[in-house]
Design an enzyme around this catalytic site. Structure first.
Site, PDB file in Angstrom:
ATOM      1  N   ASP A 306      19.038  52.063  85.464  1.00  0.00           N
ATOM      2  CA  ASP A 306      19.570  53.309  84.870  1.00  0.00           C
ATOM      3  C   ASP A 306      18.427  54.172  84.333  1.00  0.00           C
ATOM      4  O   ASP A 306      17.281  53.727  84.231  1.00  0.00           O
ATOM      5  CB  ASP A 306      20.546  52.933  83.735  1.00  0.00           C
ATOM      6  CG  ASP A 306      21.337  54.125  83.203  1.00  0.00           C
ATOM      7  OD1 ASP A 306      21.497  55.133  83.929  1.00  0.00           O
ATOM      8  OD2 ASP A 306      21.812  54.041  82.041  1.00  0.00           O
ATOM      9  N   GLU A 309      15.853  59.022  86.367  1.00  0.00           N
ATOM     10  CA  GLU A 309      15.586  60.363  86.957  1.00  0.00           C
ATOM     11  C   GLU A 309      14.175  60.831  86.654  1.00  0.00           C
ATOM     12  O   GLU A 309      13.615  61.548  87.490  1.00  0.00           O
ATOM     13  CB  GLU A 309      16.616  61.359  86.427  1.00  0.00           C
ATOM     14  CG  GLU A 309      18.035  61.080  86.865  1.00  0.00           C
ATOM     15  CD  GLU A 309      18.646  59.840  86.235  1.00  0.00           C
ATOM     16  OE1 GLU A 309      18.226  59.479  85.115  1.00  0.00           O
ATOM     17  OE2 GLU A 309      19.501  59.226  86.870  1.00  0.00           O
ATOM     18  N   ASP A 404      27.604  59.393  85.517  1.00  0.00           N
ATOM     19  CA  ASP A 404      28.571  59.587  84.429  1.00  0.00           C
ATOM     20  C   ASP A 404      29.660  60.601  84.764  1.00  0.00           C
ATOM     21  O   ASP A 404      29.702  61.702  84.217  1.00  0.00           O
ATOM     22  CB  ASP A 404      27.831  60.009  83.162  1.00  0.00           C
ATOM     23  CG  ASP A 404      26.841  58.945  82.711  1.00  0.00           C
ATOM     24  OD1 ASP A 404      26.932  57.807  83.195  1.00  0.00           O
ATOM     25  OD2 ASP A 404      25.975  59.264  81.877  1.00  0.00           O
TER      26      ASP A 404
HETATM   27  O1  MIG Z   1      22.460  57.667  77.935  1.00  0.00           O
HETATM   28  O2  MIG Z   1      23.508  52.555  79.080  1.00  0.00           O
HETATM   29  O3  MIG Z   1      24.986  56.329  83.484  1.00  0.00           O
HETATM   30  O4  MIG Z   1      26.567  54.060  83.069  1.00  0.00           O
HETATM   31  O5  MIG Z   1      26.778  53.103  80.441  1.00  0.00           O
HETATM   32  C1  MIG Z   1      23.470  56.912  78.561  1.00  0.00           C
HETATM   33  C2  MIG Z   1      24.503  53.439  78.649  1.00  0.00           C
HETATM   34  C3  MIG Z   1      22.872  55.722  79.217  1.00  0.00           C
HETATM   35  C4  MIG Z   1      24.024  56.067  81.318  1.00  0.00           C
HETATM   36  C5  MIG Z   1      24.687  55.391  82.476  1.00  0.00           C
HETATM   37  C6  MIG Z   1      25.935  54.703  81.997  1.00  0.00           C
HETATM   38  C7  MIG Z   1      25.595  53.704  80.913  1.00  0.00           C
HETATM   39  C8  MIG Z   1      24.882  54.425  79.758  1.00  0.00           C
HETATM   40  N1  MIG Z   1      23.698  55.113  80.251  1.00  0.00           N
END
Ligand code: MIG
Length: 647
Positions: A306, A309, A404
């Site tokens: 995660d 980007e 999201d």
């Molecule tokens: O700033 O880890 O897209 O699936 O639950 C949010 C918390 C960070 C973004 C991900 C989402 C995840 C969440 N993350």
């Protein structure tokens, strides 16, 4: 036929693996400017445009503008220019049929005839790029040629095709175990559970919070005996914390990205101030990949990358330099989306320094590559890996999910639009947060969404902290949820086989109707029906309150109604029909002269499923089924066996 047209000095993106010859004079487009490189081309009035992977809006991209600049914006709306991935490939289908891939790690703006005067304009903000142009007999043929040059898809294990339950906010091993037990007690099939950032020690990658998960190795093992896999999240940034071995080694070896002054670039994310690994260098990727040993030593075999980007909460540079959007005049992207990346530097293999802004779109995909290559060295079986950010080529190392989204009917529909577009760009193993991430999912929306997710390779219910609990058993009549999810398991002999065949042939798994029914003008424009593998057509209910929907059949098919217990097959004539689909049923179609192998019984998890014990639905005579143990890395089409339908 594929040719390459090189402009300036392109930065390596690793998207294309085949050797494509330089083609001489530029075809299809005119090059209008060299700074930024701006290409334009004329469209016929009835031309459609397919592709662009993870972008908003429908399957036909014509009529709007899009931007490739990976960004974490949790408010998905049609007008948002870019999402988490950059997939700069599209196909023009009409008067002329050709594909174009603008291979550059920098920002690219696509104006797909937003003015309605029949012009495509593509502007690439890069000192160089490779433009790949593909001529083919039809749009599907063009896509297949494209998939042929970017290398084969990542192959997940069988269990990754099971149902997964996730939520941001699961706080401990006990809580996750309760969620699992509830599914098992109610007979709702389940293969894996995701562990979001709370499993970590203060959101630091490659750590476990010992209070919340006091005996992780044992826990992973116990869950496995119940047929359940645990999937930890891994964020891109490494917390600045001397004494943490990953941080210390990264500093000592110079593996982090730097700022304008040459110091390590600092940004605030979940763990506080962090540094970002410089995934653009092979040595750094190798080092980062090795860190996954921390997880594989715990027995884990599924991972979720995660914030790559990369997503950044704040930087000092942004605070000092970002101008209000009104003063900047960038029509497509707000300042806060880009300021951070201009003070963020990479060192390329040859020692050149480049700002992240110039190579932004390959960062997340190279994190996937780093982890995928590391996991390949660490594990002798297949593993699950999916990422939020991506660039074309990252599909060789892992899947992606579409980030999201929200619990709205509009985002359910967007999930349907995304699937074929992602497949065109190589991302076969993909899916959305089922039920929606932000906002509160009602019962009807979740059931209809599950009925779509049954057909997407990644089938994971995920929701955000602070939203309504979205596990199926929280809703009235959980048996209805069980009914819909059970269809996934009954269909796995088909879905797994079709996915593996598509991946091994470098083909698509989910296709737009246009690709399956060439020459059918109605099919060419339909966006809310899809083809899943070579035998199935789906026509999901995407409207709130609807009892059913209108379905277009380009040819006579078998209509299959699943009611949670059995399949009821009836012949359906070509043409348009109205169907009624109760919330606890799913209707799908089997194409003319095709077969679908279905499991004879459902299962609590894929571990209990026998993919070879099948019944054949449909009017075909033979089906080529791909079969393996679900884990082997030795996958090939030679594992297919021919099933015959008894007359
Ligand atoms: O700033 O880890 O897209 O699936 O639950 C949010 C918390 C960070 C973004 C991900 C989402 C995840 C969440 N993350």
């Amino acid at each position: 036929m594929i040719t390459r047209y090189t402009c300036g000095t392109p930065v390596e993106t690793y998207a294309v693996t085949a050797d494509v010859p330089e083609g001489g004079a530029l075809q299809h487009f005119s090059l209008d400017s060299r700074e930024p490189f701006t290409f334009s081309c004329r469209l016929g009035a009835d031309d459609l445009i397919f592709g662009l992977g993870e972008t908003m809006r429908g399957i036909n991209k014509r009529g709007f503008r899009y931007l490739s600049f990976n960004y974490d914006d949790p408010y998905h709306k049609d007008e948002m220019p870019s999402m988490y991935g950059s997939h700069n490939f599209f196909v023009v289908d009409g008067d002329r049929t050709f594909g174009a891939f603008f291979d550059t790690p920098a920002r690219v703006a696509f104006d797909m005839d937003s003015a309605g005067d029949g012009t495509i304009t593509v502007s690439c903000e890069a000192p160089g790029l490779c433009l790949y142009l593909i001529d083919g007999t039809d749009a599907y043929n063009v896509v297949k040629q494209f998939l042929g040059i970017i290398g084969p898809s990542f192959l997940p294990p069988l269990w990754a095709f099971g149902y997964g339950q996730s939520r941001w906010g699961y706080k401990s091993d006990k809580e996750i175990r309760r969620v699992a037990d509830k599914h098992r007690a109610l007979g709702i099939p389940l293969d894996y559970l995701c562990m979001d950032i709370d499993y970590m020690d203060r959101y630091i990658d490659f750590t476990v919070n010992g209070h919340r998960f006091p005996a992780m190795t044992q826990y992973v093992e116990d869950m496995k005996t119940k047929g359940l896999h645990l999937v930890p999240i891994v964020d891109a940034g490494i917390k600045i914390e001397p004494g943490n071995p990953v941080y210390d080694e990264g500093i000592q070896k110079g593996y982090f990205c730097t700022n304008r002054e040459g110091e390590n670039f600092q940004a605030e994310v979940w763990p506080g101030m962090t540094h970002f690994p410089d995934f653009l260098r092979a040595e750094v990727r190798e080092w980062f990949g090795e860190q996954y040993k921390f997880y594989t030593d715990l027995g884990l075999d599924g991972f979720w990358n995660d914030m790559n980007e990369p997503a950044i909460f704040s930087t000092e540079y942004r605070a000092k330099t970002a101008k209000p959007d009104a003063e900047r005049g960038d029509p497509v992207q707000p300042e806060r989306h880009i300021a951070d990346f201009k003070d963020f530097f990479h060192r390329l293999e040859d020692g050149t320094r480049v700002s992240n802004y110039e190579v932004h779109n390959i960062y997340g995909g190279l994190m996937t590559r780093a982890s995928g290559e590391g996991l390949d060295r660490l594990l002798d079986r297949r593993y699950l890996l999916f990422s939020r950010s991506s660039y074309i080529g990252a599909h060789r190392y892992g899947g992606i999910w579409t980030g999201d989204n929200a619990s709205t009917w509009h985002m359910l529909r967007q999930n349907v639009y995304h699937m074929p577009s992602l497949n065109m760009c190589g991302f076969l193993f993909s899916g959305a947060d089922t039920g929606g991430f932000g906002g509160n999912a009602g019962r009807e929306l979740l059931l209809r969404w599950l009925a779509v997710s049954v057909f997407t390779p990644l089938m994971r219910n995920h929701s955000a902290l602070g939203t309504r609990r979205q596990e199926c058993y929280r809703y009235q009549n959980p048996e209805d949820f069980k009914a819909v999810i059970s269809l996934r398991y009954r269909l796995l002999p088909y879905l797994y086989s079709e996915f593996m065949k598509a991946a091994l042939r470098q083909d698509m798994f989910i296709l737009p109707m246009a690709f399956g029914f060439l020459g059918d003008e109605t099919a060419r424009r339909i966006e809310d029906q899809l083809l899943v593998g070579e035998s199935i057509m789906i026509a999901p209910v995407l409207e709130k309150g609807a009892l059913g929907r209108k379905v277009y059949l380009p040819e006579p098919m078998t209509e299959v109604r699943w009611d949670g217990e059995e399949f009821r097959c009836t012949g359906a004539d070509a043409g348009t029909r109205e169907i009624t689909v109760p919330l606890n049923e799913v209707v799908f179609y089997i194409r003319k002269d095709c077969l679908v192998p279905v499991a004879k019984t459902t299962a609590a998890s894929t571990a209990e499923l026998d993919l070879s014990d099948v019944e054949l639905l449909g009017t075909g005579t033979t089906y080529r089924q791909y079969l393996d143990d679900g884990y082997t890395k030795d996958c090939s089409l030679e594992r297919c066996t021919v099933l015959q339908k008894e007359p």
